[in-house]
Scaffold this motif. Structure first.
Motif, PDB file in Angstrom:
ATOM      1  N   ALA A   8       0.876  -1.166   0.076  1.00 15.88           N
ATOM      2  CA  ALA A   8       0.035  -0.082   0.080  1.00 15.88           C
ATOM      3  C   ALA A   8       0.949   1.395  -0.012  1.00 15.88           C
ATOM      4  O   ALA A   8       1.942   1.199   0.813  1.00 15.88           O
ATOM      5  N   PRO A   9       0.531   2.388  -0.711  1.00 16.68           N
ATOM      6  CA  PRO A   9       1.446   3.353  -0.830  1.00 16.68           C
ATOM      7  C   PRO A   9       1.626   4.215   0.604  1.00 16.68           C
ATOM      8  O   PRO A   9       0.409   4.072   1.285  1.00 16.68           O
ATOM      9  N   THR A  10       2.716   4.941   0.702  1.00 18.71           N
ATOM     10  CA  THR A  10       2.975   5.556   2.039  1.00 18.71           C
ATOM     11  C   THR A  10       3.216   7.002   1.566  1.00 18.71           C
ATOM     12  O   THR A  10       3.502   7.222   0.500  1.00 18.71           O
ATOM     13  N   SER A  11       2.865   7.852   2.592  1.00 21.27           N
ATOM     14  CA  SER A  11       3.027   9.414   2.395  1.00 21.27           C
ATOM     15  C   SER A  11       4.446   9.687   2.028  1.00 21.27           C
ATOM     16  O   SER A  11       5.123   9.317   3.026  1.00 21.27           O
ATOM     17  N   LEU A  12       4.627  10.100   1.065  1.00 22.56           N
ATOM     18  CA  LEU A  12       6.192  10.953   0.793  1.00 22.56           C
ATOM     19  C   LEU A  12       6.615  11.911   1.842  1.00 22.56           C
ATOM     20  O   LEU A  12       7.799  11.884   2.182  1.00 22.56           O
TER      21      LEU A  12
ATOM     22  N   GLN B  42       5.599  12.483   4.789  1.00 28.92           N
ATOM     23  CA  GLN B  42       5.878  11.824   5.920  1.00 28.92           C
ATOM     24  C   GLN B  42       7.177  10.778   6.134  1.00 28.92           C
ATOM     25  O   GLN B  42       7.678  10.682   7.138  1.00 28.92           O
ATOM     26  N   SER B  43       7.618  10.495   4.889  1.00 30.51           N
ATOM     27  CA  SER B  43       8.898   9.481   4.936  1.00 30.51           C
ATOM     28  C   SER B  43      10.106  10.114   4.628  1.00 30.51           C
ATOM     29  O   SER B  43      10.992   9.537   4.545  1.00 30.51           O
TER      30      SER B  43
ATOM     31  N   ASP C 169      13.016   4.240   4.656  1.00 29.23           N
ATOM     32  CA  ASP C 169      13.225   2.831   3.740  1.00 29.23           C
ATOM     33  C   ASP C 169      11.904   2.660   2.818  1.00 29.23           C
ATOM     34  O   ASP C 169      11.081   1.945   3.215  1.00 29.23           O
ATOM     35  N   ILE C 170      12.066   3.629   1.747  1.00 26.72           N
ATOM     36  CA  ILE C 170      10.787   3.831   0.762  1.00 26.72           C
ATOM     37  C   ILE C 170      11.343   3.423  -0.538  1.00 26.72           C
ATOM     38  O   ILE C 170      10.252   3.419  -1.463  1.00 26.72           O
TER      39      ILE C 170
END
Length: 236
Positions: free
Chosen positions: A47-51, A53-54, A63-64
């Motif tokens: 699932a996509p994660t918020s850029l 916040q990363s 680690d994205i």
């Protein structure tokens, strides 16, 4: 059975066993490579994660890499380059996130002839974008040119594009690229660490293979020594 025949059979047995073990090692190594590919694919399918916040305020990226990210903002069509020296060329456009940071987005790809006809404009207005986040590419030449990069080098783009520019870039999906009138951009997922078990077994089988050949040679040598001892005793 003659001594030479016994020696030949001992060496042959060692070679046969070594070949079998080498094949087992190759199979284990292919399993290791498969596990590496599976790991990369699994990361990309998460699932996509918020850029926003990363990536910390000081530019440290979590680690994205190789994962899907999502972010909001708007494209900056005035900051756009084509990436590549051979078809297809990737279309790279700057994107201003709502927090004031910038990210390079590979919107898709075009042939050089299509580029000459004109690159389809980036969508205007506020956008919600999802794509695969990748680390900057390794340089392909010693004299990079921002106007037509052979690879995506964020460090070079940062000299001409607004800052702060996040250390990485995002590649859109084939569907999103087509929606913008572009072809799908090629995507090379980063090599991930596969299961160490497979790699360890592969090395183990190859060590055993070398040992089998060495043992065959040793056995043949001992057969020769024993034959000489028996011949010496018989002469005595």
């Amino acid at each position: 059975m003659s001594t030479r025949m016994k020696q030949a059979l001992a060496i042959l047995a060692g070679v046969v066993i070594a070949v079998v073990m080498m094949l087992l090692g190759l199979w284990q190594m292919s399993s290791y490579e498969a596990s590496t590919r599976d790991t990369s694919a699994e990361r990309a399918a998460e699932a996509p994660t918020s850029l926003a916040q990363s990536v910390s305020d000081d530019g440290v990226v979590q680690d994205i890499y190789g994962k899907r990210v999502t972010f909001e903002g708007s494209y900056l069509p005035g900051h756009q380059v084509t990436v590549g020296e051979k078809d297809p060329l990737r279309v790279l456009t700057a994107f201003e996130m709502i927090d004031g940071r910038y990210i390079a987005v590979v919107r898709g790809a075009l042939t050089s002839s299509d580029v000459e006809l004109g690159i389809p404009a980036a969508p205007s207005g506020p956008q919600s974008v999802t794509g695969i986040f990748l680390a900057p590419d390794m340089p392909a030449t010693s004299s990079p040119q921002v106007a037509d990069l052979a690879t995506v080098r964020v460090q070079e783009l940062a000299q001409a594009w607004p800052s702060p520019l996040i250390a990485g870039y995002v590649t859109l999906s084939a569907e999103d690229s087509r929606a913008q009138g572009l072809d799908e951009a090629f995507l090379v997922l980063p090599a991930m660490e596969g299961s160490p078990t497979h790699r360890g077994y592969a090395l183990q089988w190859w060590v055993f293979a070398a040992g089998a050949i060495a043992f065959g040679a040793y056995t043949a040598h001992q057969i020769g020594k024993d034959a000489k001892k028996k011949a010496t005793k018989a002469q005595a």
